[in-house]
Design a protein around this motif. Structure first.
Motif, mmCIF file in Angstrom:
data_model
loop_
_atom_site.group_PDB
_atom_site.id
_atom_site.type_symbol
_atom_site.label_atom_id
_atom_site.label_comp_id
_atom_site.label_asym_id
_atom_site.label_seq_id
_atom_site.Cartn_x
_atom_site.Cartn_y
_atom_site.Cartn_z
ATOM 1 N N ALA A 178 0.830 -1.210 0.000
ATOM 2 C CA ALA A 178 0.000 0.000 0.000
ATOM 3 C C ALA A 178 0.860 1.255 0.000
ATOM 4 O O ALA A 178 0.541 2.244 -0.659
ATOM 5 C CB ALA A 178 -0.930 -0.008 1.209
ATOM 6 N N ALA A 179 1.974 1.228 0.731
ATOM 7 C CA ALA A 179 2.861 2.389 0.769
ATOM 8 C C ALA A 179 3.435 2.676 -0.618
ATOM 9 O O ALA A 179 3.558 3.832 -1.026
ATOM 10 C CB ALA A 179 3.991 2.159 1.771
ATOM 11 N N ASP A 180 3.774 1.615 -1.327
ATOM 12 C CA ASP A 180 4.354 1.779 -2.656
ATOM 13 C C ASP A 180 3.348 2.371 -3.639
ATOM 14 O O ASP A 180 3.736 2.997 -4.631
ATOM 15 C CB ASP A 180 4.846 0.428 -3.173
ATOM 16 N N ALA A 181 2.043 2.199 -3.360
ATOM 17 C CA ALA A 181 1.002 2.659 -4.276
ATOM 18 C C ALA A 181 0.492 4.065 -3.967
ATOM 19 O O ALA A 181 -0.330 4.598 -4.713
ATOM 20 C CB ALA A 181 -0.175 1.674 -4.246
ATOM 21 N N GLY A 206 5.296 15.924 12.416
ATOM 22 C CA GLY A 206 6.239 15.111 11.655
ATOM 23 C C GLY A 206 5.580 13.966 10.911
ATOM 24 O O GLY A 206 4.608 13.366 11.386
ATOM 25 N N ASP A 207 6.107 13.663 9.734
ATOM 26 C CA ASP A 207 5.671 12.480 8.988
ATOM 27 C C ASP A 207 6.727 11.387 9.175
ATOM 28 O O ASP A 207 7.671 11.538 9.951
ATOM 29 C CB ASP A 207 5.420 12.804 7.510
ATOM 30 N N THR A 208 6.589 10.280 8.477
ATOM 31 C CA THR A 208 7.504 9.159 8.676
ATOM 32 C C THR A 208 8.955 9.515 8.353
ATOM 33 O O THR A 208 9.883 8.963 8.947
ATOM 34 C CB THR A 208 7.066 7.952 7.820
ATOM 35 N N ALA A 235 2.437 1.489 9.397
ATOM 36 C CA ALA A 235 1.320 0.864 8.683
ATOM 37 C C ALA A 235 0.034 1.654 8.893
ATOM 38 O O ALA A 235 -0.775 1.810 7.968
ATOM 39 C CB ALA A 235 1.137 -0.572 9.167
ATOM 40 N N ARG A 236 -0.149 2.179 10.089
ATOM 41 C CA ARG A 236 -1.352 2.977 10.372
ATOM 42 C C ARG A 236 -1.323 4.289 9.596
ATOM 43 O O ARG A 236 -2.355 4.736 9.078
ATOM 44 C CB ARG A 236 -1.460 3.219 11.879
ATOM 45 N N GLN A 237 -0.145 4.922 9.502
ATOM 46 C CA GLN A 237 -0.048 6.141 8.691
ATOM 47 C C GLN A 237 -0.384 5.845 7.229
ATOM 48 O O GLN A 237 -1.111 6.613 6.583
ATOM 49 C CB GLN A 237 1.362 6.738 8.786
ATOM 50 N N VAL A 238 0.145 4.750 6.720
ATOM 51 C CA VAL A 238 -0.152 4.366 5.339
ATOM 52 C C VAL A 238 -1.650 4.148 5.158
ATOM 53 O O VAL A 238 -2.250 4.610 4.174
ATOM 54 C CB VAL A 238 0.624 3.087 4.950
ATOM 55 N N MET A 253 8.738 5.192 4.684
ATOM 56 C CA MET A 253 7.708 4.183 4.953
ATOM 57 C C MET A 253 8.163 2.806 4.473
ATOM 58 O O MET A 253 8.060 1.808 5.189
ATOM 59 C CB MET A 253 6.397 4.568 4.266
ATOM 60 N N LYS A 254 8.671 2.734 3.252
ATOM 61 C CA LYS A 254 9.093 1.461 2.678
ATOM 62 C C LYS A 254 10.314 0.889 3.393
ATOM 63 O O LYS A 254 10.431 -0.327 3.552
ATOM 64 C CB LYS A 254 9.358 1.638 1.180
ATOM 65 N N ARG A 255 11.187 1.771 3.847
ATOM 66 C CA ARG A 255 12.358 1.307 4.585
ATOM 67 C C ARG A 255 11.949 0.631 5.897
ATOM 68 O O ARG A 255 12.463 -0.434 6.252
ATOM 69 C CB ARG A 255 13.297 2.475 4.859
ATOM 70 N N VAL A 256 11.014 1.252 6.617
ATOM 71 C CA VAL A 256 10.536 0.651 7.864
ATOM 72 C C VAL A 256 9.802 -0.648 7.578
ATOM 73 O O VAL A 256 10.061 -1.685 8.203
ATOM 74 C CB VAL A 256 9.614 1.632 8.622
#
Length: 228
Positions: A47-50, A174-176, A192-195, A213-216
């Motif tokens: 989902a983060a990638d999209a 702050g964001d991720t 995951a909740r932010q995404v 996000m993707k790194r985490v």
């Protein structure tokens, strides 16, 4: 008369799982950004990638009032959203007699610090945090919404967590890419909740934010996307 609740209800267990679950595979503090093609269907990583990637818009015009009255009763259960979240996230809750107002309770394993915090109304070290900060949302799409949608975001349980107050205030908007909980076991669930919130409301992310996000989430590629 004070009503008490000593047992952890199923809804708190679900909330805790959403906030903290799935991080045993890694704390998300290292590793590559991952590939959505390798992520399981329905995972937070996919989902983060999209998510739509754009630059941050100016903060001009932002004010808390643009997201409605604080803790509006959007679910019409006659209880403010703040008390709904406290009831979900705390244990050993006590209520004001004849009311839904939470007067005390215990936050076990705070998702930002991992500590246990006593909540006492009026003398509390517990805040209700907007996981996606409202000013961050404003700069990534919410300024274009009507007030009803902004009020929904501000009061959506998916976007709310009971947390340590001092840590919440240091987070700011702050964001991720700029802030993560110091408590590493919670990072996967937090991101995951932010995404999930950004996907649900169609908010965009910056390139740096998506990479973070993707790194985490590459440390916990099977982390499910929370729903709510």
């Amino acid at each position: 008369m004070i009503r008490t609740r000593s047992a952890l209800p199923a809804v708190v267990a679900v909330a805790t799982a959403l906030a903290l679950g799935g991080c045993k595979a890694g704390d998300g503090s290292s590793g590559s950004s991952g590939s959505a093609g390798k992520a399981p269907h329905g995972s937070a990583l996919a989902a983060a990638d999209a998510l739509t990637v754009k630059g941050r818009a100016p903060k001009t015009g932002y004010a808390r009032k643009e997201f409605g009255s604080a803790w509006s009763d959007t679910d019409h259960n006659h209880c403010p959203t703040r008390d709904d979240v406290l009831k979900r996230d705390l244990r050993d809750i006590r209520y004001k007699s004849g009311d839904c107002q939470v007067t005390s309770g215990t936050l076990v394993e705070d998702p930002y610090t991992g500590t246990t915090i006593k909540f006492v109304r009026g003398h509390s070290k517990v805040d209700i945090d907007h996981v996606v900060a409202l000013s961050d949302a404003w700069q990534k799409g919410a300024q274009q919404w009507d007030k009803a949608k902004r009020t929904a975001l501000a009061n959506d349980p998916l976007n709310l967590l009971a947390v340590d107050s001092s840590t919440n205030r240091s987070k700011g908007d702050g964001d991720t890419a700029t802030w993560l909980p110091a408590y590493k076991p919670a990072r996967c669930g937090y991101v995951a909740r932010q995404v999930a919130v950004k996907k649900k409301y169609g908010l965009w992310v910056t390139g740096a934010e998506q990479n973070a996000m993707k790194r985490v989430l590459s440390g916990c590629p099977s982390e499910k996307l929370p729903t709510g």
